[in-house]
Each structure stands twice: as C-alpha cells, then as structure tokens.
Write a protein that holds these residues in place. Structure first.
Motif: not given
Length: 432
Positions: A21, A25, A58, A166, A169-170, A195
């Motif tokens: 993650q 970013k 990912r 994932f 986390l969102r 995040l």
C-alpha cells in the motif's frame, strides 16, 4: 508529505499488504523480515501466502517499478528511512502472559539503525502502556536518541482482516496515538500520506486518521474493540445452548433483535480462532485482571468445541469407534491459517469421546495437515461430518456427496438443510 523512504518490519499477512500500500502511493519501501524465503518471494514479486485480495497484482507492480524491496537486515533497512512501521507478532502463553521476544528483537534491530527525525509506529496489538513503558526505553537505549524529542513514537493499531486487507485499509479510520503531541501529529501526517479512504458519511468524525491523543488511548481502543467481539460471541454462544435446551431456533431470534438499532448480536459458532479474538482479550486481562466479564467470556468460548461434540454424541447415541470427518482446518473460511483454530480442540474432544476423527480442508494438502498434528482424511468410512470452517466450497455440499453419513453438525450454518435429506442436520442454537 512528499515521497519518502519507509521501512516495514514484518512481512506477514498484515505487514506485506501495508508495504505494498505504501509503495503504491509512490513511496520507496524496504520490507524487513527474518525469514529468507519470505524475502526471496517478495523480491520476486510473488506473495508468500495465498488468497489476499489485490495483493498478487499490486505486489508485482510495485516490485517491478522498484518501489518495494525486501531484506533480512532490519537495521540496514531502517537506516535512511523517514518512517518505520513494525508489524511483528505478539502471542500469549497458556496463562495469558505475552511473549515479547520477537518484538524485542525487532525493536533492538530498529534501534540499531534509527536516526533523528524518524517516525516509529507500532501496529502490532499491545497491552495498554507497552509503547511508552517498554518500546520507548528500549529504542532510546539502543539508539542513544530520546523518544518524542529526537524521533517520533506512535501506536497505530492494524484494524484489518486477512483476505481483505486493502479494502479494510480504505474503509476504517486509522487510529493513531503518540508518545507526546508532536509524535501524534507526525504519525497522523504520515498515515494521511500513505493511505486511501473510502467515504464514510456514517461517521461523525469522517473517515481518515483519528489522533486519539496518546499511545495508551490507541492501545486501549484496539483491545476494547476486539474484546467486545469475544464477549458478544460468548453471549450468543450461551444463547445457543439455551435455544437447544428449549427447542427454539436462535437464528430468527437474532435477526429480530438486530432489527432494533441498539442490538448488535453476532452469530454463534463452533470456535473462535485466529490471531486476534482469542488473544487480545488475554492482553487486556494482563493489565486488568479484575475484568470478570472478559475472563468469563473467554472461558465460555473455549468450551464450545466440546459442547458441539456433545451434540454430535447425543444425535448418534455414542461416538465410541465412530468415524467423524471434520471439514476445515483453517480458523475461518477462505484463509490458509490455523492460528488458534477450533480444529485442534475439536479433534481433541472427538478423541476423548472415543471417535476416530479425520480432517480435510480445500486449502491444505494431507501432508500439511499431518504436520499440524491433524489426522488427514483419506477415504476412511465415516458416519458423521462436522463443519469447522466456513469455506465457500462447503455451501454447495449435499448428502449425496457423503454416502454413509448419518449426521451433519454444521458449526458455521453454511449449508442448506434442504440438500441434506436423510441426514440429521444439526446447528448450534438450532433448537435441537
């Protein structure tokens, strides 16, 4: 916050998705792990464990872009990082005493590479007071720096579930608590930069990073939310026993209760497993031995596998010499993990009742089950089935798939009773 170098210590089922993650970013991430095979797999761009949604694609992408690499040298990975996130396991012994040895070693390695201005964040669930009372001093001793002055120190608990890290986390707010106000602000700024959050209009404070004001408050929040689940499950498991005694199906009762907004009853189940719910109440009790409700709930949940075996024995008359096939070694469906799985006390209870237990699981080979001390099923005749894990494959099972079986105990309520004509179909809290 601009692009930065980040170190994630611990590349397990929670740490690796976090590293991916952060790298996704645009940050440069180094993952540190003590297992060479895990490091090798990550550097090759392949997940070292299966069935984590979004991870394979990912991970491959960020490794190919040079944004994520792995190493066994934690101190080297920390040196030069602007932020260090630790996700290293903490377990308890049979008496509920936490074993800090892995985290102690990881902390010492972090301290050896620590530099001024760095943020250190612990995401492993901890007893209240551990960040301040254990890690701050240990980091200071190993680095020669002062926590809160020379480096930021926060606790920010993981609040995700394996298999959907994932998405979680969102979805859920990221909780942060600092050793001091400056650390808290540094931690909040960091997590906002790494995040993504889905809109949550149902939350008064919105979805994002919540600074709880202290490391102790953040530690407490994580223990409270997981301990609540254990207590809730214990309550409905006791409701299930009463429903069986009085001949009432508990499922529509729970639905009726939960139609009112002040009731949030969970569902009864044959076991509470995994790294979280069986463990974190013990971490809470370590600091609060007077929490009688928590202690009673944990004890009550530990008795459910034996209670289920008692239901099975009642349906068959006796389990002496009876072959019983347990479906599911994993602690929950879709996850290849047996941490504190109910399969172990279930098999033990079956043996104590005189049965011949066998175990099968779509995620495990026979040799893997045997290595776990579980007797793998290899076509032996059985008269009873017990569903221990709610694997999606089990939802389509029917009596025709198991000739000779007389009783099914569905410990997760995943099967359709209409597909089991001619077989006695039992569930916890089904009314007998």
């Amino acid at each position: 916050m601009s692009t930065m170098d980040i170190c994630v210590v611990g590349l397990g089922k929670l740490g690796l998705p976090l590293a991916v993650q952060f790298a996704g970013k645009g940050h440069r991430v180094t993952g540190a792990d003590i297992a060479p095979e895990v490091v090798r797999a990550v550097n090759e761009g392949r997940p070292p464990f299966p069935r984590e949604a979004e991870l394979a694609e990912r991970l491959k992408e960020v490794v190919a872009e040079g944004l994520l690499r792995a190493t066994t040298d934690t101190a080297e990975a920390v040196d030069g990082a602007a932020a260090v996130v630790l996700v290293v396991p903490l377990v308890t012994d049979a008496d509920g005493v936490p074993d800090f040895s892995l985290l102690d070693s990881a902390t010492d390695a972090v301290a050896a590479g620590l530099r001024r201005g760095v943020l250190v964040s612990y995401e492993t669930t901890l007893p209240v007071g551990t960040t301040r009372g254990r890690w701050a001093g240990r980091l200071e001793e190993g680095s020669g720096l002062v926590a809160g002055r020379d480096f930021g120190l926060v606790f920010s608990p993981e609040r995700v579930r394996t298999g959907r890290v994932f998405a979680d986390l969102r979805r859920y707010p990221k909780l942060v608590g600092g050793l001091d106000a400056r650390s808290g602000r540094q931690g909040a700024e960091f997590y906002r930069s790494v995040l993504d959050f889905d809109p949550r209009p149902d939350l008064e404070r919105g979805n994002g990073v919540w600074d709880l004001g202290s490391a102790e408050a953040a530690e407490f929040a994580k223990l409270a939310e997981t301990t609540y689940r254990d207590v809730n499950i214990a309550l409905v498991n006791q409701f299930a026993r009463f429903a069986d005694r009085c001949g009432v199906d508990l499922a529509p009762v729970i639905d009726a209760c939960n139609s009112q907004p002040f009731s949030h009853l969970h569902r009864p189940g044959i076991a509470v497993g995994g790294h979280c719910i069986p463990v974190y109440p013990k971490l809470y009790l370590w600091n609060d031995p007077h929490a009688t409700v928590v202690r009673a709930a944990r004890a009550a949940n530990e008795t459910v596998p034996a209670y289920a075996v008692g239901l099975l024995a009642g349906a068959l008359g006796t389990l002496a010499g009876v072959g019983v096939r347990v479906l599911g070694a994993a602690y929950r469906g879709g996850v290849k993990e047996t941490a504190y799985s109910g399969v172990f006390p279930l098999v033990e209870a079956l043996r104590e009742a005189g049965a011949r237990p066998y175990v099968s699981d779509p995620l495990y080979e026979a040799a893997e089950l045997a290595a776990l001390g579980l007797p793998p099923y290899d076509g032996e005749p059985v008269e009873a089935l017990v569903i221990q894990a709610d694997h999606p494959e089990y939802r389509e099972l029917a009596a025709a798939d198991f000739p000779g079986v007389r009783v099914l105990l569905d410990g997760r309520r995943v099967t359709d009773p209409a597909r089991w004509a001619g077989v006695r179909h039992l569930v916890l809290g089904g009314g007998g």
